[in-house]
Design an enzyme around this catalytic site. Structure first.
Site, PDB file in Angstrom:
ATOM      1  N   GLU A 215      32.133 -57.715 -16.706  1.00 35.92           N
ATOM      2  CA  GLU A 215      32.540 -58.374 -17.957  1.00 35.92           C
ATOM      3  C   GLU A 215      33.515 -57.480 -18.728  1.00 35.92           C
ATOM      4  O   GLU A 215      34.564 -57.925 -19.212  1.00 35.92           O
ATOM      5  CB  GLU A 215      31.322 -58.647 -18.856  1.00 35.92           C
ATOM      6  CG  GLU A 215      30.375 -59.710 -18.347  1.00 35.92           C
ATOM      7  CD  GLU A 215      29.236 -59.140 -17.521  1.00 35.92           C
ATOM      8  OE1 GLU A 215      29.421 -58.060 -16.902  1.00 35.92           O
ATOM      9  OE2 GLU A 215      28.171 -59.775 -17.482  1.00 35.92           O
ATOM     10  N   GLY A 270      22.152 -46.677 -21.481  1.00 38.07           N
ATOM     11  CA  GLY A 270      23.058 -47.535 -22.244  1.00 38.07           C
ATOM     12  C   GLY A 270      22.462 -47.966 -23.577  1.00 38.07           C
ATOM     13  O   GLY A 270      23.108 -47.926 -24.621  1.00 38.07           O
TER      14      GLY A 270
HETATM   15  O1  F6P Z   1      23.328 -54.948 -17.096  1.00 36.47           O
HETATM   16  C1  F6P Z   1      22.605 -54.129 -17.938  1.00 36.47           C
HETATM   17  C2  F6P Z   1      23.373 -52.886 -18.288  1.00 36.47           C
HETATM   18  O2  F6P Z   1      23.369 -52.010 -17.227  1.00 36.47           O
HETATM   19  C3  F6P Z   1      22.811 -52.262 -19.548  1.00 36.47           C
HETATM   20  O3  F6P Z   1      21.742 -51.444 -19.288  1.00 36.47           O
HETATM   21  C4  F6P Z   1      24.004 -51.581 -20.107  1.00 36.47           C
HETATM   22  O4  F6P Z   1      23.830 -51.263 -21.454  1.00 36.47           O
HETATM   23  C5  F6P Z   1      25.061 -52.615 -19.871  1.00 36.47           C
HETATM   24  O5  F6P Z   1      24.723 -53.172 -18.606  1.00 36.47           O
HETATM   25  C6  F6P Z   1      26.485 -52.143 -19.869  1.00 36.47           C
HETATM   26  O6  F6P Z   1      26.711 -51.143 -18.921  1.00 36.47           O
HETATM   27  P1  F6P Z   1      27.983 -50.229 -18.984  1.00 36.47           P
HETATM   28  O7  F6P Z   1      27.959 -49.466 -20.257  1.00 36.47           O
HETATM   29  O8  F6P Z   1      27.892 -49.347 -17.773  1.00 36.47           O
HETATM   30  O9  F6P Z   1      29.188 -51.122 -18.918  1.00 36.47           O
END
Ligand code: F6P
Length: 546
Positions: A215, A270
């Protein structure tokens, strides 16, 4: 560390199960009548927060048993292990040392022989220097214009913390800059966030711990297209994009200057990262000094959690109460109800913190769990919720423990508003606890047919968390309070509160289906009949719309 007898076999657990049989019928009315000082006695104060937990369905015996449970589960040892940087995230073999993010400069906390605190402060200093450049207007965009708009691109912990903190501390933010937060891969999020902005004055912060999250990368690429469409020169990326990540290579591949990359570490989860460089947008909004004040609030709660005896320890008490309701009263949810408009995103932030941390069905050693773990968390700011879902909390058939959060002083004192707001907090907690009996309803002259409808059974538990004012430091204390309460619950349930394997399957399947949707024949047949039919319908509709 993981060799613990099954939770339900612990003496304190068994004693709690028995004790529950007496407590399930006891009413808060009686508990208050039995002890006129209960409302002052069952309170505790730390790091600027006053917790009143007297309106909970507990006696001294209950509290004693819950504390014994904490002991039998080795909570003290586990707190110590967290603060010492042990790899308590066992399934990922990582430390969970977010407490190092707010430790004062002179402290030392070692992870694999490295002093985490020194590294944290080096990044904080770089962040502060960068924020001063941008806030003062010295940082110029590609065409020489100062930056007026900040867009944070991230999702989960790389979004919810930043947006919650921005909203919560808006009162302290520079009002000459615009802040927006883009998380959803739905293009509407980015399009609406950028539609009235000028790329020449806009800076994107791409926040992603892994720098692989689909995303975020999709939004970052589209943001770059939006930017370069006007600025026309690849070199503009340097002045209009900065990154926060643990993955420096991924950031460099995207084209962001390593000099404009702010790092953090795999020992920061995260959802525990809003006080790391992930908080860059927060620091840009409120300035480095306020940001340090916020870290001070976090740290004050950390010290309290680590050193206060459990019977006077806010996060421990809140965590144990959550276990009491979830596992013995079978309460499935908990409502967080901030009576402060600035905290409107706080429940959403806590949803990730609590549900991604403790929504687990496996113990640390891989055994399937046969008791309840993390509750569903939800909430809205008061008084809006009162005109929406409070009906169910007061008279529904489900038990919903509530956390009320309120402040003695308003940041926007308009004549009469704050007293009214506070009157509502106190009234709601009182009504939930004590209700209104049939006798009281009848005495008001209510027609007999309406009496049952107008009875409030009461005995609905709540905590009230009061602070003087919503400041950066208080926000830090509040977040740390919930972090440590979540940790306490995870220790009792013997789960890994720092992994999140439950998000993986959906991601993998989405990637596969996205590949199929890109292909011409949309090879959907490999799915179940429902998924296949849905994909076919979508592809057919998309095809005819083209
Ligand atoms: O999909 C869950 C997750 O891994 C969360 O734990 C995390 O905060 C989020 O996605 C975003 O991850 P990143 O900071 O690696 O983009």
């Amino acid at each position: 560390m993981t060799a613990q007898p099954p939770l339900t076999a612990l003496p304190a657990w068994k004693a709690l199960a028995e004790h529950y049989q007496q407590m399930r019928q006891r009413h808060l009315r009686q508990l208050f009548a039995d002890d006129p000082r209960r409302g002052e006695r069952l309170t505790v104060e730390a790091a600027g927060l006053y917790l009143d937990y007297s309106k909970h369905r507990v006696t001294d015996v209950t509290l004693g048993l819950l504390l014994r449970l904490a002991e039998e589960c080795g909570l003290a040892r586990r707190i110590d292990a967290m603060f010492r940087g042990e790899k308590i995230n066992v399934t990922e073999q990582r430390a969970a040392l977010h407490v190092a993010l707010r430790a004062p400069k002179h402290e030392r906390m070692l992870v694999d022989g490295m002093d985490a605190v020194a590294e944290v402060h080096a990044v904080l200093d770089r962040m502060a220097a960068f924020c001063d450049e941008v806030r003062s207007g010295r940082w110029r965009g590609h065409t020489g214009r100062p930056i007026r708009n900040i867009i944070n691109i991230g999702i989960g912990g790389s979004d919810l913390g930043p947006v919650m903190a921005y909203e919560a501390l808006r009162h302290y933010s520079g009002r000459d800059m615009t802040f927006r937060f883009v998380s959803n891969v739905d293009a509407t999020d980015l399009v609406e966030a950028t539609r009235d902005l000028d790329p020449e004055e806009t800076l994107f912060i791409v926040c992603s711990k892994t720098f692989t999250t689909i995303e975020t990368l999709t939004n970052a690429h589209s943001a770059r297209v939006w930017c370069l469409r006007k600025l026309g020169d690849e070199r503009a990326v340097r002045q209009h994009f900065v990154a926060v990540s643990t993955n420096r290579e991924g950031v460099a591949t995207f084209g962001i200057d390593p000099a404009n990359t702010f790092g953090f570490w795999d020992w920061v989860g995260g959802r525990y990262s809003m006080d790391s460089a992930i908080g860059l947008s927060t620091m840009l909004a409120i300035g480095p000094e306020h940001f340090r004040d916020m870290l001070g609030g976090f740290h004050a709660m950390d010290v309290h959690f680590r050193t206060a005896p459990f019977e006077r320890n806010l996060p421990v008490i809140m965590g144990l109460l959550a276990v009491w309701y979830g596992d013995f009263f079978d309460a499935q949810t908990v409502a967080v109800l901030p009576y402060d408009q600035y905290l409107k995103r706080f429940p959403a932030y806590l949803q990730q913190l609590t549900m991604e941390s403790n929504g687990k069905h496996t113990t640390l050693d891989g055994t399937r769990i046969d008791y309840q773990t993390g509750p569903i968390l939800w909430g809205e700011p008061g008084t809006n919720g009162q005109h929406s879902f409070y009906q169910l909390i007061h008279q529904g058939t489900k038990l919903v423990p509530c956390d009320f959060i309120a402040f003695c002083r308003s940041l926007n004192p308009l004549d009469g508003h704050h007293d009214l707001l506070m009157a509502n907090v106190f009234a709601q907690a009182e009504a939930l606890a004590f209700g209104r009996t049939a006798g009281e309803v009848e005495a008001e002259g209510t027609p007999a047919s309406l009496v049952p409808h107008r009875v409030f059974e009461g005995n609905r538990p709540s905590s009230t968390i009061l602070a003087e004012r919503l400041t950066p430091a208080i926000l830090g204390s509040l977040v740390a309070l919930y972090e440590h309460s979540v940790f306490t619950q995870g220790v009792i349930w013997n789960i890994d509160s720092f992994d999140q394997w439950g998000v993986e399957l959906g991601k993998t399947l989405a990637q596969r289906i996205a590949g199929e949707l890109r292909g011409s024949s949309a090879a959907a047949d490999a799915h179940d009949s429902s998924t296949t039919a849905l994909i076919r319908r979508y592809v057919g509709s998309r095809g005819s719309a083209r």
